[in-house]
Enzyme design. Structure first.
Site, short mmCIF file in Angstrom:
data_model
loop_
_atom_site.label_atom_id
_atom_site.label_comp_id
_atom_site.label_asym_id
_atom_site.label_seq_id
_atom_site.Cartn_x
_atom_site.Cartn_y
_atom_site.Cartn_z
N PHE A 51 36.77 8.87 88.38
CA PHE A 51 35.26 8.67 87.83
C PHE A 51 35.14 10.17 87.12
O PHE A 51 35.83 11.01 87.23
CB PHE A 51 34.27 8.65 88.92
CG PHE A 51 34.00 9.72 89.71
CD1 PHE A 51 33.09 10.64 89.92
CD2 PHE A 51 34.89 9.73 91.05
CE1 PHE A 51 32.80 11.67 90.85
CE2 PHE A 51 34.74 10.77 91.86
CZ PHE A 51 33.86 11.85 91.68
N HIS B 291 13.34 23.74 78.39
CA HIS B 291 13.03 23.69 77.27
C HIS B 291 13.94 23.85 76.09
O HIS B 291 14.06 24.78 75.21
CB HIS B 291 11.84 24.48 77.04
CG HIS B 291 10.58 24.50 77.88
ND1 HIS B 291 9.49 23.62 77.86
CD2 HIS B 291 10.50 24.95 79.12
CE1 HIS B 291 8.85 23.63 78.86
NE2 HIS B 291 9.16 24.37 79.64
N HIS C 4 12.20 17.83 73.83
CA HIS C 4 11.65 18.03 75.25
C HIS C 4 10.27 18.06 75.35
O HIS C 4 9.36 18.21 74.45
CB HIS C 4 12.28 19.23 75.88
CG HIS C 4 11.73 20.49 75.03
ND1 HIS C 4 12.13 20.94 73.92
CD2 HIS C 4 10.70 21.45 75.39
CE1 HIS C 4 11.62 22.01 73.59
NE2 HIS C 4 10.90 22.30 74.62
N HIS D 210 3.74 24.56 81.71
CA HIS D 210 4.35 25.52 80.95
C HIS D 210 3.53 26.93 80.45
O HIS D 210 4.18 27.92 80.55
CB HIS D 210 5.12 24.75 79.85
CG HIS D 210 5.85 25.48 78.96
ND1 HIS D 210 6.82 26.50 79.27
CD2 HIS D 210 6.37 25.57 77.55
CE1 HIS D 210 7.56 27.01 78.45
NE2 HIS D 210 7.09 26.54 77.39
N HIS E 37 -0.03 27.08 72.10
CA HIS E 37 0.56 26.70 73.32
C HIS E 37 -0.73 26.99 74.29
O HIS E 37 -1.01 26.47 75.32
CB HIS E 37 1.67 27.58 73.90
CG HIS E 37 2.98 26.94 73.27
ND1 HIS E 37 3.50 27.13 71.89
CD2 HIS E 37 4.00 25.99 74.11
CE1 HIS E 37 4.66 26.49 71.99
NE2 HIS E 37 4.87 25.75 73.15
#
Length: 274
Positions: free
Chosen positions: A85, A95, A99, A105, A226
């Protein structure tokens, strides 16, 4: 057509009482966020689609990053010819690639990726095209005027939905222009302005998406976008692909966010149902 279970999820998509867990602790920030009540739930409706558009870049070890260093390493831990396998161990920064930015965050105690409900991640999508402005100015910031122009053409921004910026930057993901760093290391790519964030919050928008490396424009040192958006309990997507294939209005966004306890975000499979 709609995949099994899709209509039920979309119909429940705007149940959002838990959305604002991550409000910032700072007094100034709390004063700002208190002016924006939680978005009102939209009327439940059956939603169908004829095609799905993949808004996700393939993530490899050479994918461009904000800090300029690789944020993914794949260590082979099993090989089919020897072990029967295949398997890799990933060494991955949250990040990187296409994403999610969860509220945690950029806040002390916001919601982590696993705490975002399924209903928060299946939402109406508005795509605002600023390609010409971004081509003329790599530091362009999507503005309130851009949002009002969108509304004049397409109607109100979707309350409980996501607004995506189509700057055209996704076309540069395979070369140095995606970061567009100058001799001093400062990056130059488009993003959302703080004023646009506040306007979207007033309109009840809960997600924003950028086709660049950041919600903020690349030259930002203060990350105002942000710090305005995420501590209010809202989420963001960065490095989104394929926005040229999605209409300005009418698509449904499906965010396959990682359900990892305590994660501040993570690589996500993002789809638009058109």
């Amino acid at each position: 057509m709609c995949v099994p279970g899709c209509q039920e999820v979309v119909a429940r998509r705007l149940s959002r009482r838990g959305l604002f867990k991550g409000v910032a602790g700072a007094a100034a920030g709390a004063a700002v966020f208190s002016a924006f009540p939680p978005p009102r739930a939209a009327q439940a409706a059956n939603v169908s689609f004829t095609r799905a558009v993949d808004l996700t870049h393939a993530l490899g070890e050479d994918f461009p990053t904000f800090f300029g260093k690789p944020q993914l390493q794949m260590e082979r831990t099993a090989e089919f010819s020897k072990d029967g396998f295949n398997m890799y161990t990933w060494h991955l920064a949250e990040h990187t690639g296409t994403h999610l930015d969860a509220p945690l965050h950029f806040s002390a105690d916001g919601a982590s990726a696993d705490e975002l409900s399924m209903e928060q991640l299946v939402v109406p999508l508005a795509v605002v095209n600023v390609r010409e402005k971004a081509a003329a100015d790599a530091d362009y910031q999507l503005s309130v005027e851009d949002l009002k122009a969108y509304e004049a053409a397409h109607g109100d921004l979707p309350s409980g939905g996501c607004v995506a910026m189509n700057s055209g930057w996704g076309a540069y993901v395979a070369d140095d222009k995606y970061r567009n760093a100058d001799a001093d290391g400062a990056m130059h790519f488009p993003g959302f302005s703080k004023e646009a964030c506040l306007y979207m919050m007033e309109k009840g928008v809960v997600g924003m998406a950028s086709d660049t490396l950041s919600l903020d424009h690349g030259a930002s040192k203060t990350f105002d976008t942000h710090y305005t958006w995420l501590p209010s309990g809202r989420w963001g997507l960065e490095c989104v692909a394929g926005l040229d294939e999605v209409p300005a209005k009418g698509a449904t966004l499906v965010v396959g966010a990682p359900k990892i306890k305590g994660a501040t975000g993570g690589p996500s499979r993002v789809l638009a149902l058109v």
